[in-house]
Design an enzyme around this catalytic site. Structure first.
Site, short mmCIF file in Angstrom:
data_model
loop_
_atom_site.label_atom_id
_atom_site.label_comp_id
_atom_site.label_asym_id
_atom_site.label_seq_id
_atom_site.Cartn_x
_atom_site.Cartn_y
_atom_site.Cartn_z
N ASP A 229 -0.01 -52.34 -61.21
CA ASP A 229 -1.28 -51.64 -61.41
C ASP A 229 -2.34 -52.61 -61.89
O ASP A 229 -2.37 -53.00 -63.06
CB ASP A 229 -1.06 -50.54 -62.46
N HIS A 323 -3.96 -44.51 -51.88
CA HIS A 323 -4.79 -44.83 -53.05
C HIS A 323 -5.39 -46.23 -52.93
O HIS A 323 -6.55 -46.44 -53.28
CB HIS A 323 -3.93 -44.72 -54.31
#
Length: 415
Positions: A229, A323
């Site tokens: 991330d 995403h």
């Protein structure tokens, strides 16, 4: 430049939809800090020594506040306050003066003051940072409405929001980070005690990240979904980094020069649902490999994805609602933000469902040109949206740093 107030109100009046700039693609601060005191472990790979973690010190005074570009720490606390009814501008200024003096001492590894709790006795600074911000409501409480930035106008509603107003916004906001849990808590307790009689706690949240030295080499962090991330986070070495993240010296209002705007969102991850997916399905939701963060079109984490590449059946390798695709700056008119989050876990409900997720914090020179357009794009069809829930939100003006002898916010509160 066009009239920002007109365009802002027009844009903010258009309600958004689902999503978050959560993930593995769209720009998150995710790099573990390499310690200057690292040594070779028994495996021959670099690891941070125990003594080095405590010795790392971040300076309080400077052009910008600490805790924005500081490498992510292992432990974090976010806390928001509301001024008590009898407090105004004078009391707020005195509180920021006290808070700044206390933060300077604590970040140097010193005691908080004469009534120190000794919680962090024996520990060094441990990369402690204390960062202060101002919410929209502070300006009416202190009679400073004319000094309130247009960029601090409330965020629009998004269709995925399930916001708890009691855990959102606030007059004052404090972000605390450190690589030692006791050092971080020590600062949290000191800040809360200093506010007594002037401001009451509105909400408080605790977070964590991987500890520096926990991996064989510095690398992008993982979130609680197991995804890398932060791959595309803006970097201070980028030519346009300052322009995207910090208010320029010529900015309006002048007291925000060198500052930034923090969007804070508590984002619950629906981990039970997520973990039922196969790894392949998880990767299709994100658009990157779970193992190493590389795009599904191949290469390494740093490889540019081939957004138009199709498989043998003519289907896009990176799905249209992935995403990683949706959050890219080049898919959002260049909108970018510096993401610097903490994970959280606050136990389990009666059915054993974890209350866990991301304390999402992003920094930008203007939320309307950072967070808002990306979140709106996510609203319109992000595959990740069904696995997350936005439960609280805040927007705070974080002024530039304080010079020696000054306190944070002095240019506003003593204008």
């Amino acid at each position: 430049m066009p009239d920002q107030s007109i365009s802002r109100r027009r844009l903010l009046g258009t309600a958004g939809a689902t999503g978050l700039a959560l993930g593995a693609a769209g720009g998150a601060a995710g790099y573990a800090a390499a310690s200057s005191g690292s040594h070779e472990g028994s495996s021959g790979t670099a690891a941070a020594s125990l003594t080095s973690l405590g010795a790392e010190e971040v300076m309080f005074h400077g052009k910008r506040q600490p805790g924005v570009t500081t490498p992510m720490q292992a432990h974090g606390h976010l806390i928001a306050f509301d001024l008590v009814a009898s407090a105004g501008r004078k009391e707020a200024a005195a509180l920021l003066r006290r808070w700044s003096a206390t933060a300077e001492r604590l970040m140097a590894g010193e005691a908080a003051g004469s009534n120190d709790t000794d919680v962090a006795r024996d520990a060094g600074p441990s990369s402690l940072t204390v960062t202060f911000g101002f919410g929209y409501s502070l300006f009416s409480r202190t009679g400073l409405e004319k000094q309130r930035p247009v960029a601090l106008d409330p965020l629009p509603d998004f269709s995925s929001d399930r916001l708890d107003k009691a855990r959102s916004n606030g007059d004052l906001w404090v972000q605390i980070g450190a690589n030692d849990a006791l050092v971080a808590f020590h600062a949290l307790r000191a800040v809360q005690k200093e506010a007594a009689g002037v401001a009451r706690v509105r909400w408080q949240m605790n977070g964590f990240n991987r500890s520096p030295g926990a991996t064989a080499r510095p690398m992008t962090a993982r979130n609680l979904m197991g995804q890398i991330d932060g791959t595309n986070n803006p970097k201070p070495t980028d030519d346009d980094f300052d322009q995207r993240i910090f208010v320029p010296a010529s900015g309006d209002p002048s007291w925000m020069a060198g500052g930034s705007y923090a969007v804070v969102r508590r984002i619950r991850m629906l981990l039970d649902d997520w973990e039922k997916l196969s790894v392949k399905d998880q990767e299709n939701v994100i658009g990157r490999r779970k193992s190493d963060g590389a795009p599904l079109t191949g290469g390494t984490e740093a490889t540019e994805p081939k957004l138009e590449q199709a498989d043998a059946d003519g289907n896009l390798v990176i799905p249209i609602n992935a995403h990683a695709r949706i959050t890219r700056p080049d898919q959002n008119g260049g909108a970018a933000m510096l993401r610097r989050p903490f994970s959280f876990h606050d136990g389990f409900n009666a059915d054993g469902v974890p209350d866990a997720g991301l304390l999402f914090i992003c920094w930008q020179a203007d939320p309307l040109r950072g967070f808002v357009p990306v979140q709106r794009k996510l609203d319109r069809g992000d595959a990740l949206s069904r696995f997350i829930r936005h439960e609280s939100s805040g927007l705070f003006a974080v002024p530039g740093g304080a010079a020696k002898g000054e306190y944070v916010g002095q240019r506003l509160l003593e204008a």
